[in-house]
Design a protein around this motif. Structure first.
Motif, PDB file in Angstrom:
ATOM      1  N   VAL A   1      -5.454 -16.209 -33.273  1.00 27.66           N
ATOM      2  CA  VAL A   1      -4.186 -15.486 -33.325  1.00 27.66           C
ATOM      3  C   VAL A   1      -4.202 -14.355 -34.351  1.00 27.66           C
ATOM      4  O   VAL A   1      -3.699 -13.265 -34.071  1.00 27.66           O
ATOM      5  CB  VAL A   1      -2.985 -16.435 -33.581  1.00 27.66           C
TER       6      VAL A   1
ATOM      7  N   THR B   1       1.129 -26.539 -13.638  1.00 24.62           N
ATOM      8  CA  THR B   1       0.897 -27.835 -14.270  1.00 24.62           C
ATOM      9  C   THR B   1      -0.506 -28.316 -13.941  1.00 24.62           C
ATOM     10  O   THR B   1      -0.973 -28.142 -12.823  1.00 24.62           O
ATOM     11  CB  THR B   1       1.926 -28.854 -13.753  1.00 24.62           C
ATOM     12  N   THR B   2      -1.153 -28.904 -14.896  1.00 25.04           N
ATOM     13  CA  THR B   2      -2.476 -29.461 -14.649  1.00 25.04           C
ATOM     14  C   THR B   2      -2.424 -30.965 -14.875  1.00 25.04           C
ATOM     15  O   THR B   2      -1.463 -31.488 -15.447  1.00 25.04           O
ATOM     16  CB  THR B   2      -3.519 -28.856 -15.601  1.00 25.04           C
ATOM     17  N   LEU B   3      -3.480 -31.628 -14.406  1.00 29.93           N
ATOM     18  CA  LEU B   3      -3.581 -33.068 -14.634  1.00 29.93           C
ATOM     19  C   LEU B   3      -3.429 -33.384 -16.113  1.00 29.93           C
ATOM     20  O   LEU B   3      -2.805 -34.349 -16.512  1.00 29.93           O
ATOM     21  CB  LEU B   3      -4.952 -33.560 -14.157  1.00 29.93           C
ATOM     22  N   ARG B   4      -4.025 -32.485 -16.909  1.00 30.69           N
ATOM     23  CA  ARG B   4      -3.985 -32.725 -18.350  1.00 30.69           C
ATOM     24  C   ARG B   4      -2.569 -32.692 -18.902  1.00 30.69           C
ATOM     25  O   ARG B   4      -2.205 -33.503 -19.756  1.00 30.69           O
ATOM     26  CB  ARG B   4      -4.832 -31.670 -19.059  1.00 30.69           C
TER      27      ARG B   4
ATOM     28  N   ASN C   1     -11.586 -26.676 -22.801  1.00 31.33           N
ATOM     29  CA  ASN C   1     -10.589 -27.694 -23.167  1.00 31.33           C
ATOM     30  C   ASN C   1      -9.224 -27.098 -23.475  1.00 31.33           C
ATOM     31  O   ASN C   1      -8.333 -27.805 -23.926  1.00 31.33           O
ATOM     32  CB  ASN C   1     -11.062 -28.478 -24.399  1.00 31.33           C
ATOM     33  N   GLN C   2      -9.126 -25.793 -23.270  1.00 28.95           N
ATOM     34  CA  GLN C   2      -7.886 -25.073 -23.569  1.00 28.95           C
ATOM     35  C   GLN C   2      -7.460 -25.237 -25.013  1.00 28.95           C
ATOM     36  O   GLN C   2      -6.275 -25.322 -25.318  1.00 28.95           O
ATOM     37  CB  GLN C   2      -6.765 -25.504 -22.623  1.00 28.95           C
ATOM     38  N   GLU C   3      -8.444 -25.316 -25.894  1.00 25.35           N
ATOM     39  CA  GLU C   3      -8.133 -25.342 -27.322  1.00 25.35           C
ATOM     40  C   GLU C   3      -8.515 -24.009 -27.957  1.00 25.35           C
ATOM     41  O   GLU C   3      -8.605 -23.874 -29.170  1.00 25.35           O
ATOM     42  CB  GLU C   3      -8.858 -26.498 -28.028  1.00 25.35           C
ATOM     43  N   MET C   4      -8.790 -23.011 -27.124  1.00 27.90           N
ATOM     44  CA  MET C   4      -9.082 -21.663 -27.608  1.00 27.90           C
ATOM     45  C   MET C   4      -8.486 -20.696 -26.587  1.00 27.90           C
ATOM     46  O   MET C   4      -8.551 -20.950 -25.379  1.00 27.90           O
ATOM     47  CB  MET C   4     -10.597 -21.471 -27.715  1.00 27.90           C
ATOM     48  N   LEU C   5      -7.924 -19.605 -27.087  1.00 30.55           N
ATOM     49  CA  LEU C   5      -7.364 -18.587 -26.188  1.00 30.55           C
ATOM     50  C   LEU C   5      -8.418 -18.177 -25.166  1.00 30.55           C
ATOM     51  O   LEU C   5      -9.557 -17.897 -25.519  1.00 30.55           O
ATOM     52  CB  LEU C   5      -6.938 -17.357 -26.986  1.00 30.55           C
TER      53      LEU C   5
ATOM     54  N   ASP D   1      -4.901  -9.889 -21.384  1.00 27.48           N
ATOM     55  CA  ASP D   1      -3.514  -9.693 -20.949  1.00 27.48           C
ATOM     56  C   ASP D   1      -2.639  -9.250 -22.109  1.00 27.48           C
ATOM     57  O   ASP D   1      -1.855  -8.319 -21.996  1.00 27.48           O
ATOM     58  CB  ASP D   1      -2.938 -10.994 -20.374  1.00 27.48           C
TER      59      ASP D   1
ATOM     60  N   LEU E   1       1.696 -15.769 -30.157  1.00 25.89           N
ATOM     61  CA  LEU E   1       1.243 -14.376 -30.225  1.00 25.89           C
ATOM     62  C   LEU E   1       2.203 -13.447 -29.507  1.00 25.89           C
ATOM     63  O   LEU E   1       2.545 -12.381 -30.008  1.00 25.89           O
ATOM     64  CB  LEU E   1      -0.138 -14.264 -29.580  1.00 25.89           C
TER      65      LEU E   1
ATOM     66  N   TRP F   1     -13.606 -32.426 -17.753  1.00 26.09           N
ATOM     67  CA  TRP F   1     -12.523 -31.732 -18.438  1.00 26.09           C
ATOM     68  C   TRP F   1     -11.984 -30.602 -17.584  1.00 26.09           C
ATOM     69  O   TRP F   1     -10.792 -30.385 -17.486  1.00 26.09           O
ATOM     70  CB  TRP F   1     -13.018 -31.171 -19.774  1.00 26.09           C
TER      71      TRP F   1
ATOM     72  N   MET G   1      -9.741 -31.601 -15.060  1.00 28.22           N
ATOM     73  CA  MET G   1      -8.420 -31.900 -15.614  1.00 28.22           C
ATOM     74  C   MET G   1      -7.577 -30.639 -15.781  1.00 28.22           C
ATOM     75  O   MET G   1      -6.352 -30.707 -15.806  1.00 28.22           O
ATOM     76  CB  MET G   1      -8.573 -32.557 -16.993  1.00 28.22           C
ATOM     77  N   GLN G   2      -8.244 -29.495 -15.936  1.00 28.08           N
ATOM     78  CA  GLN G   2      -7.502 -28.255 -16.167  1.00 28.08           C
ATOM     79  C   GLN G   2      -7.079 -27.586 -14.871  1.00 28.08           C
ATOM     80  O   GLN G   2      -6.362 -26.598 -14.885  1.00 28.08           O
ATOM     81  CB  GLN G   2      -8.352 -27.243 -16.957  1.00 28.08           C
ATOM     82  N   THR G   3      -7.586 -28.082 -13.747  1.00 31.00           N
ATOM     83  CA  THR G   3      -7.271 -27.435 -12.483  1.00 31.00           C
ATOM     84  C   THR G   3      -5.771 -27.504 -12.222  1.00 31.00           C
ATOM     85  O   THR G   3      -5.151 -28.549 -12.389  1.00 31.00           O
ATOM     86  CB  THR G   3      -8.021 -28.129 -11.330  1.00 31.00           C
ATOM     87  N   LYS G   4      -5.252 -26.371 -11.830  1.00 35.40           N
ATOM     88  CA  LYS G   4      -3.814 -26.330 -11.571  1.00 35.40           C
ATOM     89  C   LYS G   4      -3.510 -27.092 -10.293  1.00 35.40           C
ATOM     90  O   LYS G   4      -4.098 -26.813  -9.244  1.00 35.40           O
ATOM     91  CB  LYS G   4      -3.348 -24.876 -11.444  1.00 35.40           C
ATOM     92  N   ILE G   5      -2.621 -28.071 -10.370  1.00 32.08           N
ATOM     93  CA  ILE G   5      -2.322 -28.844  -9.168  1.00 32.08           C
ATOM     94  C   ILE G   5      -0.997 -28.455  -8.553  1.00 32.08           C
ATOM     95  O   ILE G   5      -0.787 -28.622  -7.376  1.00 32.08           O
ATOM     96  CB  ILE G   5      -2.391 -30.367  -9.431  1.00 32.08           C
TER      97      ILE G   5
ATOM     98  N   ALA H   1      -2.276 -28.637 -25.202  1.00 33.92           N
ATOM     99  CA  ALA H   1      -3.452 -27.894 -25.670  1.00 33.92           C
ATOM    100  C   ALA H   1      -3.010 -26.701 -26.511  1.00 33.92           C
ATOM    101  O   ALA H   1      -2.021 -26.050 -26.207  1.00 33.92           O
ATOM    102  CB  ALA H   1      -4.276 -27.430 -24.480  1.00 33.92           C
ATOM    103  N   SER H   2      -3.771 -26.413 -27.545  1.00 35.89           N
ATOM    104  CA  SER H   2      -3.327 -25.422 -28.525  1.00 35.89           C
ATOM    105  C   SER H   2      -3.433 -23.989 -28.026  1.00 35.89           C
ATOM    106  O   SER H   2      -2.794 -23.101 -28.578  1.00 35.89           O
ATOM    107  CB  SER H   2      -4.119 -25.580 -29.821  1.00 35.89           C
ATOM    108  N   ALA H   3      -4.233 -23.751 -26.980  1.00 42.42           N
ATOM    109  CA  ALA H   3      -4.366 -22.369 -26.496  1.00 42.42           C
ATOM    110  C   ALA H   3      -3.021 -21.845 -26.005  1.00 42.42           C
ATOM    111  O   ALA H   3      -2.677 -20.688 -26.243  1.00 42.42           O
ATOM    112  CB  ALA H   3      -5.406 -22.304 -25.382  1.00 42.42           C
TER     113      ALA H   3
ATOM    114  N   ASP I   1      -6.264 -14.489 -21.456  1.00 40.85           N
ATOM    115  CA  ASP I   1      -5.110 -14.449 -22.363  1.00 40.85           C
ATOM    116  C   ASP I   1      -5.196 -13.223 -23.259  1.00 40.85           C
ATOM    117  O   ASP I   1      -4.236 -12.477 -23.413  1.00 40.85           O
ATOM    118  CB  ASP I   1      -5.089 -15.694 -23.274  1.00 40.85           C
TER     119      ASP I   1
END
Lengths: 133, 271
Positions: free
Chosen positions: B149, A3-6, B184-188, B195, A27, B263, B266-270, A18-20, B192
């Motif tokens: 995709v 889980t992230t803050l986001r 922003n995690q709006e792209m693979l 993998d 996929l 940003w 914000m994506q850092t895994k907590i 987020a769409s990724a 990903d």
């Protein structure tokens, strides 16, 4: 899953994630089907037949049961998760048989139900992926 | 004589993800490293490699005349003026597709392997006859895809086919990466894609407007000492092919301002 803050913020604000992540999940699903070359109809038929075979030996929870394709490292695995309600092996040869456990995961069945005929409900072509949706 | 020739197919399945651009830039970059390189346009239906290399006006003979033995191989090869270590064998007429067979492509590749250290084959899009002809001539492959995709799915199909044809190693180039969207995690993410496809990453090319400018001119980015992100990426791919150990760029660290850094936090895994 981490889980992230986001993620928290998205939940609080009722926003779409987020769409990724969506892309990745979609996929993985579509590739599992592409790679196995199984049509949804065939998969469904196989699922029904697996249920039938397993139901001969143990009573399974049909609503909870699930047969799906999962893929990891270009290996596709058929993963069956069939919760067992009750073992049908009533007549156990020695008297000290324990009462059948109420409900257990298919993956632990082989180890625990040694008195019953070998269960066939878990078939794999690869090591199973941990997560099931 | 080049006993250790590497014959590499550059393919993607989906069209428009950058096969021809990669072939042209990689060809020039390898030539600049001093290795004798030939690029073979295997896209007979929709040939474009000549255009990206700026050699479209210098074609006299093509693979077609070579196969029909109407000319010698060296007559059909077009040598790049600025980078004479690079030659192009142009694709023949689209009508060739009616009779062209995998063995024909093998014959061409064998002829080229006698003269060059690298044979780069620009594969047509799709997985039909054009692909099957091209794959027959290849020993190894570079699969290029974008973090979308549809491109990843098509790449997966192609990788499956390459495996059945015994082509290996297969390496991955991830093209048109947009660092901000990834952050922003709006792209693979690159991870990903690697993998999912289970391939080693040979290169990561950032989205770069200069690619369009260079194709307008018919001068691949690697031809000049251009320092644009894509030019660096293509040169690095060439050097990695040559065995140099060059670390991949981290898209998350490319050109980020304060807002982007926020940003990332914000994506850092907590947990």
């Amino acid at each position: 899953m981490s889980t992230t803050l986001r993620d928290i913020l998205d939940k609080l604000l009722g926003r779409q994630p987020a769409s990724a992540k969506t892309a990745r999940d979609r996929l993985q699903l579509v590739l599992a089907h592409d790679r196995s070359d199984l049509s949804p109809e065939l998969l469904d038929q196989m699922r029904r037949e697996i249920f039938e075979v397993v139901a001969k030996y143990v009573e399974i929870d049909l609503d909870e049961g699930e047969v799906s394709l999962e893929t990891e490292d270009r290996m596709t695995a058929l993963v069956a998760n069939l919760p067992i309600k009750r073992s049908k092996a009533k007549k156990l040869s020695n008297g000290q048989a324990s009462p059948p456990p109420p409900k257990q995961e298919a993956s632990t069945l082989a180890a625990k139900e040694q008195e019953t005929p070998p269960p066939t409900e878990e078939q794999k072509s690869a090591p199973p992926a941990e997560e099931t949706e | 004589m080049a006993p250790t020739t590497r014959t590499i197919l550059i393919c993607s399945g989906k069209g428009g993800v950058g096969k021809t651009t990669l072939t042209a830039n990689l060809g020039i970059a390898l030539a600049r490293l001093g290795v004798n390189t030939v690029v073979l346009d295997a896209d007979f239906g929709l040939r474009n490699l000549d255009l990206l290399l700026g050699l479209e006006n210098r074609i006299v003979y093509t693979a077609q005349e070579v196969l029909a033995e109407n000319c010698r191989l060296d007559q059909a090869l077009v040598k790049h003026k600025q980078e004479p270590n690079l030659s192009l064998l142009p694709a023949g007429n689209p009508r060739m597709l009616e009779w062209l067979k995998p063995e024909d492509m093998q014959r061409i590749a064998t002829m080229l392997a006698e003269q060059f250290n690298y044979v780069l084959i620009d594969c047509p899009a799709g997985i039909e006859d054009g692909f099957k002809n091209a794959v027959a001539a290849a020993k190894e492959a570079i699969v290029i895809t974008t973090p979308e995709v549809s491109a990843v799915r098509d790449a997966d199909r192609v990788i499956g086919l390459l495996n059945t044809h015994g082509v290996k190693p297969i390496q991955l180039v991830l093209n048109r990466v947009r660092p901000k969207m990834m952050a922003n995690q709006e792209m693979l993410a690159a991870d990903d894609v690697t993998d999912i496809l289970a391939l080693p990453l040979l290169g990561l090319v950032l989205e770069d407007e200069q690619v369009i400018v260079s194709t307008n001119r018919g001068e691949p980015l690697t031809l000049s000492n251009s320092k644009t992100p894509a030019a660096r990426a293509y040169s690095n791919i060439a050097r990695r092919l040559q065995g140099e150990d060059i670390p991949l760029i981290d898209p998350a660290k490319e050109g980020l301002g304060l807002r982007d850094k926020m940003w990332r936090l914000m994506q850092t895994k907590i947990f």
